[in-house]
Motif scaffolding. Structure first.
Motif, PDB file in Angstrom:
ATOM      1  N   MET A 279      54.847   8.671  61.569  1.00  7.96           N
ATOM      2  CA  MET A 279      53.785   9.690  61.407  1.00  7.96           C
ATOM      3  C   MET A 279      53.102   9.534  60.042  1.00  7.96           C
ATOM      4  N   SER A 280      51.796   9.787  60.026  1.00  4.98           N
ATOM      5  CA  SER A 280      51.036   9.664  58.780  1.00  4.98           C
ATOM      6  C   SER A 280      51.570  10.631  57.728  1.00  4.98           C
ATOM      7  N   ARG A 281      51.512  10.205  56.476  1.00  2.09           N
ATOM      8  CA  ARG A 281      51.933  11.067  55.365  1.00  2.09           C
ATOM      9  C   ARG A 281      50.713  11.455  54.537  1.00  2.09           C
ATOM     10  N   ARG A 282      49.574  11.622  55.205  1.00  2.00           N
ATOM     11  CA  ARG A 282      48.344  11.943  54.478  1.00  2.00           C
ATOM     12  C   ARG A 282      47.779  13.279  54.958  1.00  2.00           C
ATOM     13  N   LEU A 283      47.282  14.066  53.994  1.00  4.40           N
ATOM     14  CA  LEU A 283      46.558  15.303  54.315  1.00  4.40           C
ATOM     15  C   LEU A 283      45.072  15.062  54.096  1.00  4.40           C
ATOM     16  N   LEU A 284      44.257  15.673  54.950  1.00  2.49           N
ATOM     17  CA  LEU A 284      42.822  15.715  54.688  1.00  2.49           C
ATOM     18  C   LEU A 284      42.516  17.058  54.035  1.00  2.49           C
ATOM     19  N   LEU A 285      41.881  17.015  52.872  1.00  2.00           N
ATOM     20  CA  LEU A 285      41.407  18.233  52.193  1.00  2.00           C
ATOM     21  C   LEU A 285      39.902  18.307  52.384  1.00  2.00           C
ATOM     22  N   VAL A 286      39.445  19.378  53.023  1.00  3.82           N
ATOM     23  CA  VAL A 286      38.019  19.542  53.300  1.00  3.82           C
ATOM     24  C   VAL A 286      37.498  20.778  52.582  1.00  3.82           C
ATOM     25  N   ASN A 287      36.468  20.583  51.777  1.00  2.00           N
ATOM     26  CA  ASN A 287      35.776  21.711  51.155  1.00  2.00           C
ATOM     27  C   ASN A 287      34.327  21.720  51.616  1.00  2.00           C
ATOM     28  N   GLY A 288      33.894  22.886  52.081  1.00  2.00           N
ATOM     29  CA  GLY A 288      32.570  23.017  52.664  1.00  2.00           C
ATOM     30  C   GLY A 288      31.476  23.311  51.648  1.00  2.00           C
ATOM     31  N   PRO A 289      30.342  23.805  52.141  1.00  4.81           N
ATOM     32  CA  PRO A 289      29.131  23.914  51.331  1.00  4.81           C
ATOM     33  C   PRO A 289      29.286  24.803  50.094  1.00  4.81           C
ATOM     34  N   ASN A 290      28.679  24.353  49.038  1.00  2.00           N
ATOM     35  CA  ASN A 290      28.588  25.052  47.747  1.00  2.00           C
ATOM     36  C   ASN A 290      29.874  24.994  46.924  1.00  2.00           C
ATOM     37  N   LEU A 291      30.940  24.461  47.501  1.00  2.00           N
ATOM     38  CA  LEU A 291      32.192  24.397  46.735  1.00  2.00           C
ATOM     39  C   LEU A 291      32.148  23.285  45.689  1.00  2.00           C
ATOM     40  N   ASN A 292      31.147  22.406  45.757  1.00  2.00           N
ATOM     41  CA  ASN A 292      30.916  21.458  44.660  1.00  2.00           C
ATOM     42  C   ASN A 292      30.512  22.192  43.381  1.00  2.00           C
ATOM     43  N   LEU A 293      30.075  23.448  43.523  1.00  3.95           N
ATOM     44  CA  LEU A 293      29.648  24.223  42.347  1.00  3.95           C
ATOM     45  C   LEU A 293      30.787  25.041  41.735  1.00  3.95           C
ATOM     46  N   LEU A 294      31.990  24.897  42.274  1.00  9.42           N
ATOM     47  CA  LEU A 294      33.118  25.687  41.742  1.00  9.42           C
ATOM     48  C   LEU A 294      33.211  25.522  40.229  1.00  9.42           C
ATOM     49  N   GLY A 295      33.528  26.617  39.567  1.00 14.24           N
ATOM     50  CA  GLY A 295      33.627  26.594  38.105  1.00 14.24           C
ATOM     51  C   GLY A 295      32.388  27.181  37.458  1.00 14.24           C
ATOM     52  N   THR A 296      31.237  26.979  38.123  1.00 18.23           N
ATOM     53  CA  THR A 296      30.002  27.562  37.583  1.00 18.23           C
ATOM     54  C   THR A 296      29.426  28.597  38.538  1.00 18.23           C
ATOM     55  N   ARG A 297      29.821  28.521  39.812  1.00 16.73           N
ATOM     56  CA  ARG A 297      29.265  29.405  40.839  1.00 16.73           C
ATOM     57  C   ARG A 297      30.013  30.734  40.840  1.00 16.73           C
ATOM     58  N   GLU A 298      29.312  31.839  40.593  1.00 21.91           N
ATOM     59  CA  GLU A 298      29.900  33.181  40.651  1.00 21.91           C
ATOM     60  C   GLU A 298      31.363  33.189  40.177  1.00 21.91           C
TER      61      GLU A 298
END
Ligand code: DQA
Length: 146
Positions: free
Chosen positions: A1-20
């Motif tokens: 079995m694969s030992r990998r996780l997929l982490l998915v972040n959707g729209p606007n989460l590239n702005l984390l840290g500065t967004r609200e």
């Protein structure tokens, strides 16, 4: 079995840290990805991290996970509340899913209370800040070791 996780972040989460930051905190997307990688590594799991503002790109990444991932950690962001297509992609690949929201969506606007993902997720973590991603990895690691 694969030992990998997929982490998915959707729209606007590239702005984390500065967004609200009063809602989402000061950590950046890079901080979140590092936290997930660190937590996963402790369980011998690798991570592929994806962030996109485009629904189709997120769906393509979820489809690709079928080939080489064991589970998915996803913060679908605003698509949580709107996207049947994202939901269908997630149920289509049939992998265990941890749904994460940094903020407590239930304490916010009514339109954030509905999720198209929650009823097909293995677990749902809301309102724990970015630490929710760590909890999600721990939970999936436990499920994968059962
Ligand atoms: C979010 C909550 C969503 O309602 C919002 O659209 C986001 C982020 C969260 O992590 O709290 O973009 O998913």
């Amino acid at each position: 079995m694969s030992r990998r996780l997929l982490l998915v972040n959707g729209p606007n989460l590239n702005l984390l840290g500065t967004r609200e930051p009063e809602i989402y905190g000061a950590d950046t997307l890079a901080d979140v990805e590092a936290l997930v990688e660190r937590t996963a590594a402790a369980f011998g799991l690798e991570v592929r991290a994806v962030q996109s503002n485009h629904e189709g790109s997120l769906i393509d990444a979820i489809h690709a996970a079928r080939e080489d991932c064991a589970a998915i950690v996803i913060n679908p962001a605003a698509f949580t509340h709107t996207s049947v297509a994202l939901r269908d992609a997630l149920s289509g690949v049939g992998l265990p899913i941890a749904e994460v929201h940094i903020s407590n969506v239930h304490a916010r606007e009514e339109f954030r209370h509905r999720s198209f993902v929650s009823d097909i997720a293995s677990c749902v973590i809301v309102g724990c800040g970015v630490q929710g991603y760590e909890f999600a990895v721990r939970r999936l690691a436990a499920l994968l070791s059962d």
